[in-house]
Scaffold this active site. Structure first.
Site, PDB file in Angstrom:
ATOM      1  N   GLU A 165      39.387  45.360  35.249  1.00 31.93           N
ATOM      2  CA  GLU A 165      40.461  46.040  34.506  1.00 31.93           C
ATOM      3  C   GLU A 165      39.992  47.259  33.724  1.00 31.93           C
ATOM      4  O   GLU A 165      40.262  47.389  32.524  1.00 31.93           O
ATOM      5  CB  GLU A 165      41.179  45.050  33.585  1.00 31.93           C
ATOM      6  CG  GLU A 165      41.897  43.969  34.361  1.00 31.93           C
ATOM      7  CD  GLU A 165      42.921  43.179  33.546  1.00 31.93           C
ATOM      8  OE1 GLU A 165      43.033  43.415  32.333  1.00 31.93           O
ATOM      9  OE2 GLU A 165      43.606  42.342  34.139  1.00 31.93           O
ATOM     10  N   GLU A 370      43.354  37.662  39.517  1.00 34.31           N
ATOM     11  CA  GLU A 370      43.980  37.026  38.357  1.00 34.31           C
ATOM     12  C   GLU A 370      45.480  37.041  38.553  1.00 34.31           C
ATOM     13  O   GLU A 370      46.030  37.991  39.122  1.00 34.31           O
ATOM     14  CB  GLU A 370      43.677  37.757  37.039  1.00 34.31           C
ATOM     15  CG  GLU A 370      42.272  37.583  36.533  1.00 34.31           C
ATOM     16  CD  GLU A 370      42.029  38.249  35.183  1.00 34.31           C
ATOM     17  OE1 GLU A 370      42.957  38.316  34.357  1.00 34.31           O
ATOM     18  OE2 GLU A 370      40.884  38.695  34.981  1.00 34.31           O
TER      19      GLU A 370
END
Ligand code: BGP
Length: 470
Positions: A165, A370
């Site tokens: 991320e 995720e």
């Protein structure tokens, strides 16, 4: 599109789960580990720190046995840079190598494919003190750290993820705890950090291909398709703006080695352009990921915003709650979507839409690293945890992922967040995501007993039926 015939998940699909080192391991200063920015960051008085977390460092065998019992084909975890090189750029710590060697061996002994993130928000604090990612030397230290990982585990790990991320560290650094508070122009500094990270990532992808010819490597951003708030063409432009700045900026560079033109124009106009050194663009162009990993939690919705707007969104955002930016987009809640108790929108159909967009743009195989539901789980007196809401959430997500596969999207794995309960990035242990309950409270560690939640048994039969029994 509704199809007359459904498609099945591929036979070798990686059903699994995810964690990250600082959120699950604990043992924060054990066996020579250095401190990371997650260890030194100030947490609020009402949430725990990351010192013990789920103590996976000492429970990893028991945890992997539970993952194997669920039928995991893959386990996505991260390596703590500070265990391998405690100060980030100095001596290698043999005890750190040893721990991850044991973890990988344990996965392999249980026929679980290790999917390894090299960096998940936990920059060595010693490097942060040298300016963190704003200092180009830190990017070089990341490349050296990667080389140590490839030398140590390159013949055993087939799937590497570079940076978790990166887009959220740039857009929501404050929520994640990675912002450089010393910078004079924080935003401009962030885009400089971003550029250094992108160049470092490109070097690491190239190095991986040279050193580990059998391994595959890819980036791991957080991607949310952006909807326009209405069919007003101005809202559509706002949605494109946010898509460019939030999503495509990161993937366009990783895959095509070029800055997204809309994102570039925005950076130029707002005086946020990074300094690009000679040779950088060539490095970016040379590197090619083998796949795209992305984290998905929900979509975003954007409305037109003018340069005169005073209010453009909430004042407090995080990975899944956009802030808005005047003249770029207004962040609005989508009236068609429900929200979790943590105010995150729930959008399984948006998952299909996001998978389609990413595959249409980049045509690379995708793994979801995720996705999940953070909730206040309750351990009942009879020792059960009835997380039916998590089952409902994941069932809908998997169903839509199956539709995306029918759409032609090549998805090769699904590793929801999280394999086991761990400490949330900024909401403590009370925001739980796991299939396995870890019995501890915010400040009372109890015995850290592992308890199978109802979702554990549900996911077990999902995997056992290769996604047919939802
Ligand atoms: C992602 C991070 C994870 C994890 C997850 C859930 O952005 O990669 O580390 O924290 O979000 O977020 P939170 O813990 O804030 O609920």
């Amino acid at each position: 599109m509704e199809y007359k015939q459904t498609k099945k998940f591929p036979d070798d699909f990686f059903w699994g789960g995810s964690t990250s080192a600082y959120q699950v391991e604990g043992a924060y200063a054990e066996d020579g580990k250095g401190l990371s920015v997650q260890d030194t960051k100030k947490v609020t008085d009402s949430t725990t720190d990351f010192k013990v977390a789920s103590d996976h460092y000492h429970h990893y065998k028991e945890d992997i046995a539970l993952f194997a019992e669920m039928g995991f084909k893959a386990y996505r975890f991260s390596i703590a840079w500070t265990r391998i090189i405690p100060d980030g750029d100095g001596e290698v710590n043999p005890k750190g190598i040893e721990f991850y060697q044991k973890l990988i061996d344990e996965c392999r002994a249980n026929q679980i494919e290790p999917i390894v993130t090299m960096f998940h928000f936990d920059l060595p604090d010693a490097l942060q003190k040298k300016g963190g990612w704003s200092n180009k030397e830190v990017a070089n230290a990341f490349v050296r750290y990667a080389e140590v990982l490839f030398t140590s585990f390159g013949d055993q790990v087939n799937y590497w993820l570079t940076i978790n991320e990166q887009n959220m560290m740039i857009l929501h650094g404050a929520a994640i705890g990675t912002t450089n508070s010393k910078a004079t122009n924080v935003k401009k500094d962030l885009y400089q950090q971003n550029h250094y990270m992108l160049v470092a990532q490109a070097k690491v992808m190239k190095l991986c291909h040279e050193m580990c010819p059998n391994a595959k490597i890819g980036p791991a951003p957080n991607i949310s398709e952006v909807y326009p708030a209405t069919a007003d063409p101005k809202d559509f432009i706002a949605a494109q703006n946010l898509n460019a700045i939030r999503n495509w900026l990161y993937l366009d560079i990783a895959v095509y080695g070029r800055y997204n033109p809309i994102a570039w124009s925005y950076l130029e106009d707002r005086d946020l352009l990074p300094e690009i050194e000679e040779g950088d663009m060539e490095i970016l162009k040379e590197a090619k990921p083998d796949f795209i990993a992305f984290n998905y939690y929900n979509t975003s919705t954007a409305a037109y915003s003018s340069l005169d707007d005073q209010v453009v969104g909430p004042t407090d955002g995080d990975q899944q709650i956009e802030l808005g930016e005047k003249g770029v987009y207004k962040a609005v809640y989508n009236p068609y979507l429900k929200r979790t108790n943590f105010n995150w929108e729930i959008d399984p159909v948006g998952f299909r839409a996001t998978l389609r967009s990413v595959y249409e743009r980049y045509a690379l195989p995708i793994i979801i690293t995720e996705d999940g539901l953070g909730e206040f789980d309750q351990l009942e007196a009879d020792g059960t945890v009835n997380d039916h809401y998590r089952i409902d959430y994941l069932r809908d997500e998997i169903r839509e992922m199956k539709h995306a596969i029918a759409d032609g999207v090549k998805v090769f794995g699904f590793c929801p967040w999280s394999a086991i309960d761990l400490v949330s990035t900024h909401s403590g242990v009370k925001k739980r995501y796991g299939f396995v309950y870890v019995d501890r409270d915010e400040f009372d560690l109890k015995e850290l007993k592992r308890i199978r939640k109802n979702s554990f048994f549900w996911y077990q039969q999902v995997i056992n039926s290769n996604g047919e029994n939802l």
